[in-house]
Design an enzyme around this catalytic site. Structure first.
Site, short mmCIF file in Angstrom:
data_model
loop_
_atom_site.label_atom_id
_atom_site.label_comp_id
_atom_site.label_asym_id
_atom_site.label_seq_id
_atom_site.Cartn_x
_atom_site.Cartn_y
_atom_site.Cartn_z
CE LYS A 33 -20.54 12.54 10.06
NZ LYS A 33 -21.95 12.97 10.21
CE1 TYR A 242 -11.09 -20.53 12.17
CE2 TYR A 242 -11.12 -18.37 11.14
CZ TYR A 242 -10.58 -19.25 12.06
OH TYR A 242 -9.55 -18.86 12.85
#
Ligand SMILES: *Cc1c(COP(=O)(O)O)cnc(C)c1O
Length: 345
Positions: A33, A242
């Site tokens: 999956k 940042y």
């Protein structure tokens, strides 16, 4: 080229499937999956089918259709979410076997595709998918009369061997399936490791195939090498990235590498995370950006073209630990921007 390279070791994948298969005397399926846990369903499933896997599991019918196109007719493909409205054509066209989760799903199924194979998923305490004991006892004889391909349930705590939930679910599953002729399955990767009473007729490992915990002896399957775009020297007092989240206390060499949270290297990883080069740990500096990460390479004498995040020196689960998550989430988040390379000897 500045995209990072995700190398998938097909030999290790097959070795892991064989190792899990050798731990039981029953058939071993493969769960593929979520694009084979982010590694690419077509090449992964083809290799597993060539190695002898006869049963595959996916989460939803759409994945089953893609898988059928990749592996052709032959191996069985079962769908955990069962038969959802609108699935009939896909189930039929691609010969997918829904694992029926409720009375409603059984009605939808026999109405839309009479005679089409199905399995039954039972809920033994996880309260996620499957029929509950009362629902099952009402439906059991009707369902069994149609020869389901499989009766399965799923363990909530299999990665914690001592957890009493394991024995509880085993007892509930044994009771709910007493006297049933259809093949039965309870174990995913964790359940395989719990021992033979959990194995029944078929096991369904996923994460262990891809080198993740709780299969501690798995061979690593994934290597992630990220190109260095730029290197610079930073003096004491300068900040990196940042929000000025990192401020250099001493002079440093900083390498900026070409991957970030858009590639599944989640922002929560930040402080405490490391890349590696030739076994040497290299700390991440400051925030993870969308496409870039800054790394302290002061200890390297020569600048390599790539730094490694996942590989022989640092497992998927180690990287997951940097972000306070599990290997499953790191694997299935590995982004679409990587150059995926499949390596087999
Ligand atoms: C995902 C899943 C598996 C595989 O689990 P792993 O822990 O990855 O081995 C097996 N069965 C069900 C029902 C699942 O949802």
């Amino acid at each position: 080229m500045s995209t990072a390279t995700l190398t998938i070791d097909i030999d290790a994948l097959i070795a892991n499937w064989r190792a899990l298969d050798r731990m039981t005397t029953v058939e071993t399926a493969a769960v593929v999956k979520a694009d084979a846990y982010g590694l690419g369903i077509a090449p992964v499933a083809r290799a597993l089918a060539d190695a002898g896997v006869r049963q595959f599991f996916v989460a939803v019918a759409e994945e089953g259709l893609a898988l059928r196109r990749a592996i052709g007719p032959g191996p069985a493909i079962s769908v955990f979410s069962g038969h959802m409205p609108g699935d009939a054509d896909m189930l039929n066209q691609a010969s997918l076997t829904p694992m029926i989760n409720s009375v409603d799903q059984l009605l939808t199924h026999v109405e839309a595709l009479p005679g089409h194979a199905f399995g039954v998923q039972l809920d033994t305490g996880m309260n996620r998918l499957g029929m509950e004991p009362a629902e099952w006892s009402a439906l059991r004889d009707i369902a069994l009369a149609q020869n389901p391909t499989l009766i399965l349930s799923h363990l909530a705590c299999a990665d914690t061997p001592d957890h009493p939930m394991n024995a509880h679910q085993l007892a509930v599953f044994s009771e709910m399936t007493a006297g049933v002729d259809a093949p039965r399955s309870l174990a995913a990767t964790g359940g395989v490791l719990l021992g033979p009473e959990y194995h029944f007729d078929l096991t369904r490992p996923g994460v262990g195939l891809y080198g993740g915990l709780p299969f501690v002896d798995a061979r690593p399957v994934v290597t992630l090498d990220v190109p260095v775009i730029q290197v610079r020297d930073v003096v004491a007092g300068e900040s990196v990235g940042y929000a000025n989240a990192f401020v250099a206390a001493a002079p440093l060499r900083v390498a900026t590498v070409a991957a970030g949270y858009a590639d599944g290297l989640i922002r929560a990883m930040g402080a405490g995370a490391t890349f590696t080069h030739a076994g040497k740990k290299l700390p991440v500096l400051g925030r993870v950006s969308m496409d870039l990460i800054t790394v302290d390479v002061t200890t390297l004498h020569d600048m390599p073209e790539h730094l490694q995040l996942i590989g022989a020196h640092q497992s998927v689960d180690t990287v997951a630990g940097f972000a306070g998550t599990i290997g499953y989430e790191i694997l299935t988040s590995l982004g679409g921007r990587y150059d995926r390379v499949y390596h087999a000897d």
